[in-house]
Write an enzyme that holds these catalytic residues in place. Structure first.
Site, PDB file in Angstrom:
ATOM      1  N   ASP A   1       0.821  -1.205   0.000  1.00  0.00           N
ATOM      2  CA  ASP A   1       0.000   0.000   0.000  1.00  0.00           C
ATOM      3  C   ASP A   1       0.863   1.266   0.000  1.00  0.00           C
ATOM      4  OD1 ASP A   1       0.510   0.857   2.739  1.00  0.00           O
ATOM      5  OD2 ASP A   1      -0.811  -0.749   3.394  1.00  0.00           O
ATOM      6  N   PHE A   2       0.221   2.408  -0.194  1.00  0.00           N
ATOM      7  CA  PHE A   2       0.892   3.691  -0.409  1.00  0.00           C
ATOM      8  C   PHE A   2       1.943   3.988   0.662  1.00  0.00           C
ATOM      9  CE2 PHE A   2       0.957   8.404  -0.054  1.00  0.00           C
ATOM     10  CZ  PHE A   2       1.365   8.709  -1.342  1.00  0.00           C
TER      11      PHE A   2
END
Length: 234
Positions: free
Chosen positions: A103-104
């Protein structure tokens, strides 16, 4: 030597099953000769393969290990123009796709490839390829919590489960935990800790299969060796 239908799939001509149909229909020639036998093997470096009169060549396979920094995406483009992992790669390797995602805000080891079978082997649950993570958590993590993670918990209607979980260091205000997962559901590590009301401050993937992040610096990449690829697929 590779099977002819695999060669056609690697060249992007057709799926293996559709390639078999092309062979049976007499549309494939090897070194000028029509081939209808499905077990036929070809040498990608020396044999000339033609489909419906056109020469086809298998694409070069790319296998990359990247240390993803936090604050970038694993997609090719972002509508908000945020940085992506593809900004870190040479232009000629933009054809590669990430094997799974981070994820980011997460960081660490991620593979990129244009080999669909390789990606499937590393991501499909039936192969059970383990990924190891290091999570820095705000708050105290206890051994009973980790025992729950290993036995499995339900969160948002989905069962989350770690294969292994150990406390690396800990206290009342901060804990560092190492976890191994075999499935890697969306945000699974973060959700495990969210179920205990413990926010994850840093999440780093440090190993996939037997391949470790090692000394690969943040934001840097390297190609996987033939031996490493073989190890991941074994």
């Amino acid at each position: 030597m590779v099977r002819l239908q695999k060669y056609l799939a690697d060249a992007g001509v057709a799926s293996r099953r559709a390639g078999e149909r092309l062979i049976l229909d007499g549309l494939v020639r090897v070194n000028g000769h029509i081939v209808r036998l499905l077990g036929t093997k070809v040498d990608p470096d020396h044999d000339e393969v033609m489909v419906d009169g056109k020469i086809v060549r298998a694409k070069n396979k790319i296998y990359i290990a990247l240390n993803k920094p936090p604050g970038c995406l694993c997609s090719h483009k972002d509508e908000h123009d945020r940085p992506t992992i593809y900004d870190l790669l040479p232009n000629e390797w933009q054809i590669a796709h990430s094997v799974g995602r981070l994820d980011f805000n997460s960081e660490g080891l991620i593979f990129l490839t244009n080999d669909g079978q390789f990606a499937l082997h590393l991501t499909h649950p039936r192969y059970g390829v383990r990924k190891k993570y290091l999570a820095t958590v705000e708050g105290e993590v206890t051994r009973p919590m980790l025992a729950q993670f290993v036995s499995g918990i339900w969160h948002a209607g989905e069962k989350l489960q770690a294969e292994r979980a150990v406390i690396v260091s800990g206290g009342r205000s901060r804990s560092v935990v190492e976890l191994e997962l075999s499935e890697g559901k969306n945000r699974e590590v973060r959700r495990l800790f969210e179920s205990q009301n413990l926010p994850v401050k840093r999440l780093q993937r440090i190993q996939i299969g037997k391949i470790k992040l090692g000394e690969l610096r943040l934001g840097k990449w390297r190609t996987l060796t033939a031996a490493e690829i073989k190890t991941l697929l074994s």
